[in-house]
Design an enzyme around this catalytic site. Sequence first.
Site, PDB file in Angstrom:
ATOM      1  N   SER A  57       0.851  -1.186   0.000  1.00 38.11           N
ATOM      2  CA  SER A  57       0.000   0.000   0.000  1.00 38.11           C
ATOM      3  C   SER A  57       0.889   1.239   0.000  1.00 38.11           C
ATOM      4  O   SER A  57       2.115   1.128   0.036  1.00 38.11           O
ATOM      5  CB  SER A  57      -0.888   0.011   1.246  1.00 38.11           C
ATOM      6  OG  SER A  57      -0.090   0.293   2.383  1.00 38.11           O
ATOM      7  N   LYS A  58       0.236   2.383  -0.027  1.00 37.00           N
ATOM      8  CA  LYS A  58       0.963   3.664  -0.072  1.00 37.00           C
ATOM      9  C   LYS A  58       2.004   3.784   1.040  1.00 37.00           C
ATOM     10  O   LYS A  58       3.017   4.449   0.868  1.00 37.00           O
ATOM     11  CB  LYS A  58      -0.033   4.820   0.044  1.00 37.00           C
ATOM     12  CG  LYS A  58      -0.780   5.088  -1.238  1.00 37.00           C
ATOM     13  CD  LYS A  58      -0.909   6.591  -1.478  1.00 37.00           C
ATOM     14  CE  LYS A  58      -1.453   6.890  -2.853  1.00 37.00           C
ATOM     15  NZ  LYS A  58      -2.895   6.532  -2.958  1.00 37.00           N
ATOM     16  N   ARG A  59       1.718   3.154   2.177  1.00 40.71           N
ATOM     17  CA  ARG A  59       2.664   3.233   3.302  1.00 40.71           C
ATOM     18  C   ARG A  59       4.050   2.750   2.890  1.00 40.71           C
ATOM     19  O   ARG A  59       5.045   3.116   3.487  1.00 40.71           O
ATOM     20  CB  ARG A  59       2.244   2.306   4.456  1.00 40.71           C
ATOM     21  CG  ARG A  59       0.981   2.624   5.146  1.00 40.71           C
ATOM     22  CD  ARG A  59       0.752   1.664   6.310  1.00 40.71           C
ATOM     23  NE  ARG A  59       0.473   0.308   5.883  1.00 40.71           N
ATOM     24  CZ  ARG A  59       1.255  -0.725   6.124  1.00 40.71           C
ATOM     25  NH1 ARG A  59       2.383  -0.573   6.781  1.00 40.71           N
ATOM     26  NH2 ARG A  59       0.916  -1.937   5.724  1.00 40.71           N
TER      27      ARG A  59
END
Length: 492
Positions: free
Chosen positions: A260-262
């Site tokens: 994910s973006k993390r």
Amino acid sequence: MSRPVRVRFAPSPTGYLHVGGARTFLFNWLFARHHGGAMILRVEDTDTARSTREFEEMQKQDMAWLGLPWDEGPGLGLETPSVGSFGPYRQSERMSIYAEHAQVLLNKGHAYYCFCTDAELEEKKKLALASGRPPHYDGKCRAISPQDAQKRLAQGEKGAVRFWIKNPKAYKLKDLIRGEIEFQEGMVGDFVILRTGGMPVYNFCCVIDDHLMEISHVLRAEEHLSNTVRQLMLYEAYGWTPPDFGHMSVVLGPDKQKLSKRHGATSVNDYKENGYLKEAINNYIALLGWSSPDHREILPLNEMVALFGTDRINSAPAVFDGVKLKWMNSQYLRAMDELELWKMIEPILKKHGLDFSTSSEAWIKSAVAAFKTSMETLVDCVPLFHPLSDSGFSVGEEAAPVLGWPTTKRVIEVWISELKKGNPQSALTEEEFTQLQKDIQLECQVKGKEFFQALRVAIVGKPHGTELKLLIPLLFRESLINRAQKVLSKMS
Ligand code: GLU
């Protein structure tokens, strides 16, 4: 293959094309090309609150940038018409088709109108969960006859259309990637196919479209497995043959959590902007779950097409490793022809104010050859080429102590006078430079740090940085003299 291979990529245009979506697209594309089949792009934009034409366009631009053309579907460009004879290819433009097909199920008694309100449904769900039952719809509205349902609709009451699971049973699927999968009886209850207001749901549209578009194989993310059982029920109710399914494992980040973006850059566009080559992206993404029979890692697209098959797609989760992707990118950069690479880096240099428009082809070839092995991404060219650009030359703060040494001035003066002995439009060779350094050291009686750092400041404006022996053959004497004189003027 028992029928012509037709596969599809069916993104929802609710954001950029991310790594997971790009992999789904690539695997389908490779499968289509390997079998000489067709690649269809279908835009699943029924979630009107989140879907936009701009996102659709951005995704298509990224798909096009990857160099993977689709054979049917919306064209590239906001106004470009679709191509193919199975359209429309946007679900938002297929509403009448869904309505017609919902009617078929209603007529056959495979669907019914449900007038339960959201509050009622919520209550039923709570009760079911509290008593340990699965939270499936209890089938209350099955009892409403089609005639009564029509009357209620005519009176303005709003209803959803629900699929009627008439014959609950287990479903078996021969998944191309995961082998035999069994969906236990009772996994799902009567599910909505048209929401109150008529908007069709994903599972329903997907089946109608896959059937009407004659999709032969569906390769998609594992997270859709629970949808597949509903889709199998729909195929059965219509009496249609379902496509062959293959469900790909999730892509995880290095911490083994869903990517994910993390985890940093996850969209194809991010990688494009950050100086990655499409060849490296395609190659790396292909290895997220697939491997070539000989376990080679660097595989150009045409070789992947030749080797691709679902038999070598791994059902275990794939881990996305940005470091490995960067390494792969550096390998592709290294293998590129110098002038081809220059076409890609020149605009980046320009954007950063580094202008090499007057450089000769021979110079460009040598400069790119000198630096390409130090580049991991295209944007790495900026710090590497910066010392070669006269317009980018300045005497940095870090040079201040060197400028203060009593020996520096003399070193630079002798350096200038030596440079003046040759053609201003020529560069020193590495050997000439080595010899010259020895001569200047002798003449000035300066060596070690006092000598080398002074020379470095005269050449690049700071006491540290790129190896001089790489730069010197790329800098004309005239440019070196001008730089050295700038440094001298700074000292007086
Ligand atoms: N629109 C769905 C998605 O983006 C496609 C699912 C499918 O391939 O059936 O996940």
